[in-house]
Every structure is written in structure tokens, then in C-alpha cells.
Design an enzyme around this catalytic site. Structure first.
Site, PDB file in Angstrom:
ATOM      1  CB  ALA A 185       1.104  10.540   7.415  1.00  0.00           C
TER       2      ALA A 185
ATOM      3  N   GLY B  38      -0.189   4.417   0.126  1.00  0.00           N
ATOM      4  CA  GLY B  38      -0.880   5.604   0.644  1.00  0.00           C
ATOM      5  C   GLY B  38       0.018   6.310   1.656  1.00  0.00           C
TER       6      GLY B  38
ATOM      7  CE  LYS C  78      -6.688   6.458  14.419  1.00  0.00           C
ATOM      8  NZ  LYS C  78      -6.240   5.729  13.286  1.00  0.00           N
TER       9      LYS C  78
ATOM     10  N   GLY D 156       0.846  -1.203   0.000  1.00  0.00           N
ATOM     11  CA  GLY D 156       0.000   0.000   0.000  1.00  0.00           C
ATOM     12  C   GLY D 156       0.873   1.242   0.000  1.00  0.00           C
TER      13      GLY D 156
HETATM   14  O1  KPL Z   1      -6.862   8.246  11.859  1.00  0.00           O
HETATM   15  C1  KPL Z   1      -7.008   9.350  11.410  1.00  0.00           C
HETATM   16  C2  KPL Z   1      -7.415   9.446  10.004  1.00  0.00           C
HETATM   17  O2  KPL Z   1      -7.228  10.486   9.382  1.00  0.00           O
HETATM   18  O3  KPL Z   1      -7.933   8.428   9.504  1.00  0.00           O
HETATM   19  C3  KPL Z   1      -6.855  10.565  12.299  1.00  0.00           C
HETATM   20  C4  KPL Z   1      -6.418  10.117  13.690  1.00  0.00           C
HETATM   21  C5  KPL Z   1      -8.172  11.288  12.374  1.00  0.00           C
HETATM   22  C6  KPL Z   1      -5.747  11.486  11.888  1.00  0.00           C
HETATM   23  O4  KPL Z   1      -6.021  12.205  10.748  1.00  0.00           O
END
Ligand code: KPL
Length: 319
Positions: free
Chosen positions: A135, A13, A197, A11
Site C-alpha cells: 500500500a 502511514g 517477511k 500511525g
Molecule cells: O513489506 C514491504 C514493504 O514495502 O515494506 C513489501 C512486501 C516489500 C511490499 O512493498
């Protein structure tokens, strides 16, 4: 420096490029596997991977090949950084190069796929990585580490697994990962980290798509009522389904991630801007599925999904 290891990262990305760069920075060898697309190299080639972090750009030479090519060496350690909805087809694409010894790290948002893979016979090969790093890709193979967060590695236990077995397997694998630059540690309760998360993604991702904004903007006063309502509903549903996200209020944990990743564009907003499928079915959508299973209401999350759909339709129409 620990013993250099051979990693394959599937990946390209933002997260795949970030982890590949951090592995190379630490002296490991790393091959990036990309799925078959028009620009995919037919055979093996190299490219320059740029990592922008703390105002500094580092460049690495990275080996790239198509995931469907038979790898020169069998895959020993695989970091799977594709979207949650692509996990099964991505694993199928490398099936010919993996063995029972391959260690597979799942770096997906959400928890639905990780729970599904726990049911497989070879579940001991799978490790789950939860991360609050932010990121984004400035260009293909040019990643910006916009929010330095933390990362946790562990395994979802099955009845026969002892905590010691899991800790030993995970600690061995941690030695070949960039633990210090990625603030990565062993999580005895990775399941709780993944649920947390997941809950944070339910609160943040769809809202950034609706408002077309960086994560930090959600800290403004105007967004607080929605953010609070989403967090309260998500907490109630997860508690009702028996899934722990720890004692800390979800709203506080969400605000902390928003601060740490203020300059980041959420993965869902990045997907929306590129016209790619969003992972919301694995966030708010999965939460609604769980709520339905337990007869709980999920109105804030459901209405959020409807608003995103309207927004995506506007984007498709060029509005
Ligand atoms: O996990 C993330 C995402 O963008 O999918 C966060 C924690 C919101 C960071 O951008």
C-alpha cells in the site's frame, strides 16, 4: 457482520490508513491516533479517509486525534502501525489510555521489536501481524491498496504459553479484524512468518531505494544476480542462527511478493522520497547484527547498506 468493535489505529502511514479503512468498511468504529506534529489536531476531529482498491475509491469518515490526548474511552484494541524504530515511544504516548485488558497488534516490519516486547511482563497483550499487502499514500489519508497479499496474526510464545492459549486469544481477536478483505488468518507459527517477511524485506527494500523503482522492476533480468546473492546469504545466516523461514527457497518467496506487489513502492522507497528515516537498521542492519553474533559473514547485505547510504546522500544533495 460480526459485533462492531472499537479500534484505535496508531500511525497514519499507508498501512495504518489501509487497516483503518478496512476496519471501517467492515462496520467497526475506528479512531486514528497521530503523533504530535505541526498538523496534528490538538483535540478530536474527523477527516475523510479514501481507499483506492481494484480501480474503485471508497470514502470513510474517520475520527482523528493526537496519541498524547487522553482518549474519551480507554483503548480496548490498538493497532500499532508506526515504524519499527518508533514502537517504544508510540507505546509511551498512549500509556495513559491502555490497561492490562488492551489488545495490542504490532504491525511493524522486521522482528527485532516484536522479540523485544516478548520479554515484557505484559507480553500476552501483544499480537504480531505479518503481511505481504502493498500500500502507498497518494496523499495524506488517501491510501492505494496496490498489492493484495495475505496477512497472518499470532503471538510469539514464551515458555509458559501453550499453543491452545495462544490460538484461543488470537482467534478471539481475529473476529474483530477484517479477515476476508485482508486475507487474514491465524498463524500458529507467526515467528516463522515474521522471519520470512523480514528476509523478504532484506531482499527487496534496500534495492528499490538504490534503483528508485517499483517492486516489480526487481523482477527484470538485470537484478537477478543481486537478488539471488542477497537471498542466499540471508537464508544461510538465518539457518546458522537457528531461525526458520520454512522450506521454500527465499528467492521464490521473494519473487512471489514482487509479483503480487509489482505496482507498489516499497515502504523504504516511500520513506526515502519523503526524507524520513528508513527501517533498514531493522532489516539488513539487524541481519548483520545477528550474523556478527554468530560469527557469520554478511558481506552482500553489508555492502547493500553502504550503497543505500551513498544513494541517500545523493538524494540529500538533490542528485
Ligand atoms: O513489506 C514491504 C514493504 O514495502 O515494506 C513489501 C512486501 C516489500 C511490499 O512493498
Amino acid at each position: 457482520m460480526t459485533k462492531p468493535e472499537n479500534w484505535h489505529v496508531l500511525g497514519a502511514g499507508a498501512m495504518g490508513c489501509l487497516w483503518a479503512a478496512r476496519l471501517l468498511e467492515q462496520g467497526h468504529s475506528c479512531r486514528l491516533l497521530v503523533r504530535q506534529r505541526a498538523q496534528t489536531p490538538k483535540s478530536h476531529q474527523t477527516c475523510t479517509l479514501s481507499l483506492e482498491s481494484a480501480g474503485k475509491i471508497s470514502r470513510f469518515t474517520l475520527a482523528v486525534s493526537s496519541s498524547s490526548c487522553v482518549q474519551e474511552t480507554p483503548i480496548n484494541k490498538l493497532l500499532l502501525s508506526c515504524k519499527a524504530g518508533e514502537v517504544i515511544s508510540a507505546l509511551d504516548s498512549v500509556q495513559h489510555s491502555i490497561s492490562p485488558q488492551t489488545r495490542i497488534v504490532l504491525l511493524q516490519n522486521g522482528i527485532k521489536m516484536q522479540r523485544q516486547l516478548r520479554q515484557q511482563d505484559r507480553h500476552n497483550q501483544f499480537f504480531c501481524l505479518a503481511t505481504s499487502h502493498g500500500a502507498w499514500l497518494r496523499a495524506p489519508f488517501h491510501v492505494v491498496h496496490a498489492g493484495v497479499g495475505k496477512a497472518w496474526l499470532g503471538q510469539l510464545p514464551r515458555i509458559a504459553d501453550t499453543a491452545t492459549d495462544i490460538q484461543q486469544r488470537t482467534t478471539r481477536l481475529l473476529q474483530s479484524l477484517p479477515a476476508s478483505t485482508m486475507q487474514l488468518g491465524f498463524a500458529a507459527d507467526i515467528e516463522q512468518q515474521l522471519w520470512l517477511k523480514f528476509a523478504i524485506n532484506c531482499a527487496i527494500n534496500a534495492l528499490t531505494v538504490i534503483h528508485d523503482c517499483q517492486n516489480g522492476e526487481l523482477l527484470s533480468a538485470a537484478h537477478q544476480p543481486t537478488l539471488s546473492a542477497l537471498c542466499a546469504e540471508t537464508e544461510t545466516i538465518l539457518a546458522g542462527c537457528g531461525h526458520s523461514i520454512g522450506a521454500r527457497p527465499l528467492l521464490d518467496a521473494t519473487r512471489e511478493v514482487l509479483q503480487a506487489t509489482a505496482a507498489n513502492y516499497s515502504s523504504s522507497l516511500q520513506d526515502a522520497r519523503r526524507g524520513r528515516a528508513l527501517e533498514l537498521a531493522h532489516f539488513n542492519g539487524y541481519l548483520c547484527e545477528l550474523a556478527d553474533g554468530f560469527g557469520l559473514t554478511c558481506e552482500h547485505n553489508r555492502s547493500l547498506l553502504r550503497t543505500v547510504e551513498t544513494r541517500l546522500q545523493q538524494i540529500r544533495n538533490g542528485a
